[in-house]
Enzyme design. Sequence first.
Site, PDB file in Angstrom:
ATOM      1  N   HIS A 155       4.924   1.388  -6.500  1.00  0.00           N
ATOM      2  CA  HIS A 155       3.492   1.709  -6.380  1.00  0.00           C
ATOM      3  C   HIS A 155       2.923   1.396  -4.998  1.00  0.00           C
ATOM      4  O   HIS A 155       1.811   1.806  -4.681  1.00  0.00           O
ATOM      5  CB  HIS A 155       2.705   0.974  -7.472  1.00  0.00           C
ATOM      6  CG  HIS A 155       2.988   1.535  -8.830  1.00  0.00           C
ATOM      7  ND1 HIS A 155       2.171   2.465  -9.433  1.00  0.00           N
ATOM      8  CD2 HIS A 155       4.026   1.355  -9.665  1.00  0.00           C
ATOM      9  CE1 HIS A 155       2.693   2.814 -10.599  1.00  0.00           C
ATOM     10  NE2 HIS A 155       3.821   2.148 -10.768  1.00  0.00           N
ATOM     11  N   ASP A 363      -2.186   1.507   1.823  1.00  0.00           N
ATOM     12  CA  ASP A 363      -2.302   1.557   0.360  1.00  0.00           C
ATOM     13  C   ASP A 363      -1.283   2.553  -0.160  1.00  0.00           C
ATOM     14  O   ASP A 363      -1.169   3.657   0.400  1.00  0.00           O
ATOM     15  CB  ASP A 363      -3.715   2.023  -0.029  1.00  0.00           C
ATOM     16  CG  ASP A 363      -4.221   1.355  -1.294  1.00  0.00           C
ATOM     17  OD1 ASP A 363      -3.380   0.956  -2.115  1.00  0.00           O
ATOM     18  OD2 ASP A 363      -5.447   1.238  -1.456  1.00  0.00           O
TER      19      ASP A 363
END
Length: 468
Positions: A155, A363
Amino acid sequence: MSRLVIVSNRVPLPNERAARAGGLAVALADALIPGSLWFGWSGRRSARGSAVTHVQRSEGITYATVDLTDADYQSFYVNFSNGALWPLLHSRLGLLEFQSSDYEGYRHVNQQFAAALFPLLRPDDMIWVHDYHLIPLATELRALGVRNRIGFFLHTPFVPPSTFLALPRANELLTDLATYDVIGFHTRSYRRAFLECLAETLDVSADKDGRFMFNGRPVCAIVDPIGIDATGFAQLADDTARGPEARMLRESLGRSNLAIGVDRLDYSKGLANRFEAVGRFFHSYPQHRRHLTFLQIAARSREEQGAYQRLRRELDRIVGDINGRYSEFDWTPLRYMTRAVKRDTLAGFFRLARLAVVTPLRDGMNLVAKEYVAAQDPQDPGVLILSRFAGAAEEMTEALLVNPYDSDEIAAAMHAGLSMSLGERQLRWQTLFDKVAENTAERFCSVFLSHLGRTDLRPERPTLRAIS
Ligand code: ADQ
């Protein structure tokens, strides 16, 4: 049909769901058909650690969790996962703290997770492991003789060899990753970085689709960006924008527009730079004073770590500085709350906001950017300002893309967003919405699982542990 087994560090238990509805729980909801099993850490610490597996069932899903001992929690979770891997994978080598004993603790917990999961497995289960806490899990399961298909999704970003190889024992983690059948990344650049690391350290080369051979077995590295249930979130926003919390927020703003930021309180999210940009904005564009209020919702996270405590103190200082400098007796430029807000309330807040400022320094994806777009009123949509260094920027090119380190550029984008014509806002939003509505959470799950389903079971062989 094979049963799906999801493994993640934290398991969103049914009774915690509303409070902790983070990205993972929501994204995987579609894959979790009745009969599935979700395995991971209970979130509790106890002296017996993973020796006891707690099992509960809800709506046809089985949740199996284990505790961690205090020592395992410290070495596996706090020190190695969040103190070494997280900064490394977000390109923050200056924050990386490595101790061999923490790394051993990390491997030990993965071994214990494998041992606790092993008796729950059936021969044709498909096992889908999530995130950086559990990189060695496939190695440990294979060592127990598990032949099932095992996939892994990361992730976070992945980083090029010049960064990744700064981690002592990096080769072992690369070997662990190559032991999965399918390895998923949010973007092409993360996959490229991973394949470069493999080529450099393990002399493995992949074809243009990310396929390679490792220890005589085919492995596939895929690009599969995570998404959200865009139409569901749009409906939620439409409903809750009329609810009591959104009404109170709207009334409290008076005639001022709303700009919003929503993040976990984490140094990767670029909050200090963002707050500096808010200060620059009111300095450089004084016409917006009193006409814009910035609301930052930052859920506290990982508070046991020094880097997070320092960040909080720094943010408190900057907020005080900006508010002291620009506040009027009836207007506060920057509202800052360090709490999580319920998902449905957030949806309504997103719909009220004329700007969203999503400026992480790095991110993996960033689901807030997608949620903000999904929440907008098609007749009068707001403007998304998005960091070039969020994975979401690879798809969401109609946002106002900024360098999150450049406060002046963020301030200028805020001004541009507030000045943008309705026609341009609608055009940009429609294209963004179409993308968010196409790359959904459901699609994310089905792409990953169809790749995993196409791989073969491992051949039968005696277990290594039994031999040694
Ligand atoms: P996170 O770092 O947690 O996840 P993100 O994707 O932005 O980052 O958020 C996850 C969810 O938490 C979103 O649904 C968001 O609405 C919610 N959330 C964030 N802050 C909140 C707050 N203050 N109050 C309430 N809810 C809040 C990791 C990676 C990301 C990646 C996701 C999914 O770091 O890059 O996008 O996993 O893969």
